[in-house]
Design a protein around this motif. Sequence first.
Motif, PDB file in Angstrom:
ATOM      1  N   PRO A  54      37.519  72.740  16.056  1.00  0.00           N
ATOM      2  CA  PRO A  54      36.149  72.265  16.314  1.00  0.00           C
ATOM      3  C   PRO A  54      35.530  71.525  15.132  1.00  0.00           C
ATOM      4  N   PHE A  55      36.015  71.792  13.925  1.00  0.00           N
ATOM      5  CA  PHE A  55      35.445  71.139  12.749  1.00  0.00           C
ATOM      6  C   PHE A  55      36.192  69.860  12.366  1.00  0.00           C
ATOM      7  N   SER A  56      37.186  69.481  13.158  1.00  0.00           N
ATOM      8  CA  SER A  56      37.867  68.213  12.917  1.00  0.00           C
ATOM      9  C   SER A  56      36.899  67.060  13.167  1.00  0.00           C
ATOM     10  N   PRO A  57      36.876  66.057  12.302  1.00  0.00           N
ATOM     11  CA  PRO A  57      35.982  64.914  12.534  1.00  0.00           C
ATOM     12  C   PRO A  57      36.191  64.283  13.920  1.00  0.00           C
ATOM     13  N   THR A  58      37.442  64.230  14.373  1.00  0.00           N
ATOM     14  CA  THR A  58      37.717  63.632  15.674  1.00  0.00           C
ATOM     15  C   THR A  58      37.174  64.463  16.825  1.00  0.00           C
ATOM     16  N   ALA A  59      37.009  65.777  16.600  1.00  0.00           N
ATOM     17  CA  ALA A  59      36.431  66.639  17.633  1.00  0.00           C
ATOM     18  C   ALA A  59      34.937  66.398  17.769  1.00  0.00           C
ATOM     19  N   GLN A  60      34.351  65.783  16.751  1.00  0.00           N
ATOM     20  CA  GLN A  60      32.917  65.493  16.762  1.00  0.00           C
ATOM     21  C   GLN A  60      32.662  63.992  16.932  1.00  0.00           C
ATOM     22  N   ASP A  61      33.670  63.326  17.513  1.00  0.00           N
ATOM     23  CA  ASP A  61      33.570  61.887  17.826  1.00  0.00           C
ATOM     24  C   ASP A  61      33.318  61.016  16.602  1.00  0.00           C
ATOM     25  N   GLU A  62      33.806  61.466  15.452  1.00  0.00           N
ATOM     26  CA  GLU A  62      33.719  60.652  14.244  1.00  0.00           C
ATOM     27  C   GLU A  62      35.004  59.842  14.098  1.00  0.00           C
ATOM     28  N   GLU A  63      34.879  58.607  13.690  1.00  0.00           N
ATOM     29  CA  GLU A  63      36.058  57.780  13.477  1.00  0.00           C
ATOM     30  C   GLU A  63      36.773  58.237  12.210  1.00  0.00           C
ATOM     31  N   CYS A  64      38.049  58.542  12.346  1.00  0.00           N
ATOM     32  CA  CYS A  64      38.799  59.075  11.216  1.00  0.00           C
ATOM     33  C   CYS A  64      40.282  58.848  11.486  1.00  0.00           C
ATOM     34  N   ASP A  65      41.085  58.777  10.421  1.00  0.00           N
ATOM     35  CA  ASP A  65      42.518  58.540  10.627  1.00  0.00           C
ATOM     36  C   ASP A  65      43.340  59.822  10.470  1.00  0.00           C
ATOM     37  N   TYR A  66      42.691  60.961  10.609  1.00  0.00           N
ATOM     38  CA  TYR A  66      43.410  62.233  10.577  1.00  0.00           C
ATOM     39  C   TYR A  66      42.754  63.231  11.514  1.00  0.00           C
ATOM     40  N   GLU A  67      43.496  64.277  11.843  1.00  0.00           N
ATOM     41  CA  GLU A  67      42.979  65.369  12.657  1.00  0.00           C
ATOM     42  C   GLU A  67      43.140  66.683  11.902  1.00  0.00           C
ATOM     43  N   ILE A  68      42.225  67.608  12.155  1.00  0.00           N
ATOM     44  CA  ILE A  68      42.381  68.968  11.662  1.00  0.00           C
ATOM     45  C   ILE A  68      42.767  69.838  12.850  1.00  0.00           C
ATOM     46  N   LEU A  69      43.915  70.472  12.749  1.00  0.00           N
ATOM     47  CA  LEU A  69      44.416  71.345  13.808  1.00  0.00           C
ATOM     48  C   LEU A  69      44.363  72.791  13.352  1.00  0.00           C
ATOM     49  N   SER A  70      44.331  73.697  14.315  1.00  0.00           N
ATOM     50  CA  SER A  70      44.293  75.115  13.952  1.00  0.00           C
ATOM     51  C   SER A  70      44.949  75.967  15.036  1.00  0.00           C
ATOM     52  N   LYS A  71      45.279  77.171  14.647  1.00  0.00           N
ATOM     53  CA  LYS A  71      45.861  78.136  15.571  1.00  0.00           C
ATOM     54  C   LYS A  71      45.327  79.517  15.237  1.00  0.00           C
ATOM     55  N   SER A  72      44.747  80.189  16.224  1.00  0.00           N
ATOM     56  CA  SER A  72      44.219  81.542  16.020  1.00  0.00           C
ATOM     57  C   SER A  72      45.365  82.523  15.888  1.00  0.00           C
TER      58      SER A  72
END
Length: 240
Positions: A202-220
């Motif tokens: 949820p805190f990935s910039p792409t999850a917040q519709d921000e233009e960015c060239d990377y993603e933050i992924l996670s696993k609970s």
Amino acid sequence: MTSNSGRSRGRKEKENKKAFRKLTNDYLCALDQFCRRAQNSDNVLENLKPFSKFSKNDLKLDITYRKAESFDETTSEEIFSVFEQNMRDMYEKSAVGWIKREKWDELFDNDARYVLARDDANMLHGFVHLRFVVEDNQDVLYCYEIQVNKLSQSKGLGTFLMKLLELIAFYNGFSKIMLTVFDINEEAKKFYKTKLGYVLDPFSPTAQDEECDYEILSKSIKQNPKVEKPQLPSGAILSS
């Protein structure tokens, strides 16, 4: 005119808010100490001895855990060489660019922790750079890097190391694993999402519709009932 009962209720609400803020701050301090204890551990693989060896597809490797501050120059150069072979091209195409000094400082910061995979000849086949941190007010095992020597790729080592991270997180009581991946690295994104079950954080910039060239992924990670850890005060909602 404000009644005495109204003023009393107002004071009580302020006192409750103050007390609740203190509980929340105490929780965050305790969470930071929780992460720091894991960071300070000399060997987070101590309870995972069955995973101290990797033997598959003609690879027979020893798996060890070390702090970057203990590396000599040869070890640092070896790690950086694998990293540069795998990642330099992607960094050069990214917005941040390739700045060797910055990557060197990040890889060998005193807070950097490593899982190393070596053979009997001491050749480095792969590594994970990890840290135990408070990220967005959560306890996180952050995977800064996972790199496998080009000669050792497609032999199951990367999957083994990522599954080992999940065990490290579980046995140390951490809630989730996070990592960053370049948007152009389609192979890595498929590996994390499809094979390992990671999702867009949820805190990935792409999850917040921000233009960015990377993603933050996670696993609970399933909580380990044997590990005592700080508990968020009931009803608290922490903002980042």
